[in-house]
Design a protein around this motif. Structure first.
Motif, PDB file in Angstrom:
ATOM      1  N   GLY A 124     -45.183 -18.820  63.003  1.00 25.12           N
ATOM      2  CA  GLY A 124     -44.819 -19.778  64.043  1.00 25.12           C
ATOM      3  C   GLY A 124     -43.314 -19.873  64.228  1.00 25.12           C
ATOM      4  N   LYS A 125     -42.891 -20.321  65.398  1.00 24.23           N
ATOM      5  CA  LYS A 125     -41.477 -20.357  65.763  1.00 24.23           C
ATOM      6  C   LYS A 125     -40.925 -21.782  65.670  1.00 24.23           C
ATOM      7  N   PHE A 126     -39.621 -21.873  65.401  1.00 22.13           N
ATOM      8  CA  PHE A 126     -38.968 -23.177  65.410  1.00 22.13           C
ATOM      9  C   PHE A 126     -37.648 -23.096  66.158  1.00 22.13           C
ATOM     10  N   PHE A 127     -37.213 -24.264  66.631  1.00 19.19           N
ATOM     11  CA  PHE A 127     -35.938 -24.393  67.336  1.00 19.19           C
ATOM     12  C   PHE A 127     -35.330 -25.731  66.951  1.00 19.19           C
ATOM     13  N   ILE A 128     -34.063 -25.712  66.525  1.00 14.42           N
ATOM     14  CA  ILE A 128     -33.343 -26.934  66.167  1.00 14.42           C
ATOM     15  C   ILE A 128     -32.006 -26.935  66.896  1.00 14.42           C
ATOM     16  N   SER A 143     -36.406 -24.265  52.959  1.00 12.05           N
ATOM     17  CA  SER A 143     -37.659 -24.940  53.310  1.00 12.05           C
ATOM     18  C   SER A 143     -38.801 -23.962  53.574  1.00 12.05           C
ATOM     19  N   GLY A 144     -38.493 -22.670  53.644  1.00 11.54           N
ATOM     20  CA  GLY A 144     -39.532 -21.686  53.917  1.00 11.54           C
ATOM     21  C   GLY A 144     -39.494 -21.138  55.325  1.00 11.54           C
ATOM     22  N   LEU A 145     -38.380 -21.380  56.032  1.00 10.36           N
ATOM     23  CA  LEU A 145     -38.202 -20.870  57.385  1.00 10.36           C
ATOM     24  C   LEU A 145     -37.139 -19.781  57.386  1.00 10.36           C
ATOM     25  N   LYS A 146     -37.219 -18.885  58.341  1.00  8.11           N
ATOM     26  CA  LYS A 146     -36.247 -17.808  58.456  1.00  8.11           C
ATOM     27  C   LYS A 146     -35.482 -17.953  59.764  1.00  8.11           C
ATOM     28  N   VAL A 147     -34.156 -18.006  59.684  1.00  7.31           N
ATOM     29  CA  VAL A 147     -33.314 -18.090  60.875  1.00  7.31           C
ATOM     30  C   VAL A 147     -33.120 -16.688  61.448  1.00  7.31           C
ATOM     31  N   LYS A 152     -41.484 -18.992  60.742  1.00 13.11           N
ATOM     32  CA  LYS A 152     -41.992 -19.272  59.406  1.00 13.11           C
ATOM     33  C   LYS A 152     -42.507 -17.979  58.787  1.00 13.11           C
ATOM     34  N   ASP A 153     -41.933 -17.622  57.658  1.00 12.96           N
ATOM     35  CA  ASP A 153     -42.354 -16.418  56.954  1.00 12.96           C
ATOM     36  C   ASP A 153     -43.278 -16.715  55.786  1.00 12.96           C
ATOM     37  N   ARG A 154     -43.276 -17.974  55.346  1.00 13.64           N
ATOM     38  CA  ARG A 154     -44.032 -18.324  54.149  1.00 13.64           C
ATOM     39  C   ARG A 154     -45.132 -19.316  54.459  1.00 13.64           C
ATOM     40  N   TRP A 174     -44.847 -17.216  48.909  1.00 14.83           N
ATOM     41  CA  TRP A 174     -44.703 -16.116  49.848  1.00 14.83           C
ATOM     42  C   TRP A 174     -46.069 -15.624  50.289  1.00 14.83           C
ATOM     43  N   LYS A 175     -46.149 -15.286  51.572  1.00 12.56           N
ATOM     44  CA  LYS A 175     -47.374 -14.668  52.079  1.00 12.56           C
ATOM     45  C   LYS A 175     -47.527 -13.279  51.483  1.00 12.56           C
TER      46      LYS A 175
END
Length: 254
Positions: free
Chosen positions: A138-142, A212-216, A241-243, A252-253
């Motif tokens: 999934g994607k995130f934006f901050i 936190s488990g997210l990848k920028v 999110k990679d994990r 880790w997945k």
């Protein structure tokens, strides 16, 4: 003692930030969505949705949108101005999201709705919760302020009038925080509010996000899509999110 963010997002907030228009939200959504590559129909969480400006723009594009905010006033406004679009609005604390693990395909956080808490660990809870409710991949934006730019270009005082109401905003830097005192004067009545955001450098916030488990994947300096520099007004973090992250920790997945 009541926290500032429990006091400042009421009826007067709608007046103080009246200049934050629907057109602005539409342009921001148009700028960011192509970079995230989230397919229409995906489940999106608008985290700290406020009046729902961005949520309705996302819903109009065919996304399944949930908006979360702590303010009853702003949520009520958002529901009244939803333009009959199917947005689900939920009251909640961003440090403890009332959603199951891996519920959303994207989590979007606009307009410096981060850094509200004095303790780093409390702000890190927000990032951990974003990771928890994101589906794998999934994607995130901050969208966050750029500390270097803010310190250099801060406007100490501004005043304006909205009809018979006078609004005065005083801004200053206090250590790691940027603070604002807002006075709303209506006749002989004066109402005062305070805002406080903990500032982080690019490297500090990126490290927090990735813990936190997210990848920028990319950091922009604004909605013009130029890459971040210290002279840029904003820090826009985009990633994924990679994990697999749960309330009990992360792994880790395979």
């Amino acid at each position: 003692m009541t926290a500032w963010y429990e006091q400042s997002f009421g009826e007067d907030y709608l007046l103080v930030y009246k200049h934050r228009s629907q057109r602005e939200a539409s342009e921001q959504v148009e700028a960011i969505l192509p970079l995230l590559q989230v397919k229409p129909g995906s489940r999106i969480l608008d985290l700290c949705c406020g009046t729902g400006r961005h949520a309705v723009e996302l819903a109009a594009k065919g996304y399944e949108v949930t908006g979360l905010d702590l303010s009853d006033v702003l949520l009520s406004y958002a529901r009244r101005h939803s333009r009959c679009l199917p947005v689900t609005y939920v009251k909640g604390d961003m440090r403890a999201l009332p959603f199951p693990d891996e519920m959303f395909d994207a989590v979007l956080n606009w307009f410096t709705s981060f850094g509200y808490f004095a303790e780093d660990r409390e702000n890190e809870k927000v990032l951990s919760e974003i990771a928890r409710v994101l589906a794998p991949g999934g994607k995130f934006f901050i969208d966050f302020l750029n500390r270097a730019y803010t310190v250099k270009h801060l406007i100490p005082v501004s005043e304006r009038e909205e009809g018979d109401i006078r609004i005065r905003e005083e801004r200053f830097v206090d250590g790691d925080y940027v603070k604002k005192k807002i006075t709303v004067a209506e006749g002989s009545t004066h109402r005062t509010y305070f805002e406080r955001v903990k500032m982080y450098s690019k490297d500090e916030l990126q490290a927090m996000i990735e813990r936190s488990g997210l990848k920028v994947d990319r950091i922009l300096g604004g909605y013009d899509k130029m890459d971040y520099t210290e002279e840029a007004p904003r820090m826009l973090f985009l990633g994924r999110k990679d994990r697999r992250v749960t309330k009990g920790g992360s792994q880790w997945k395979d």
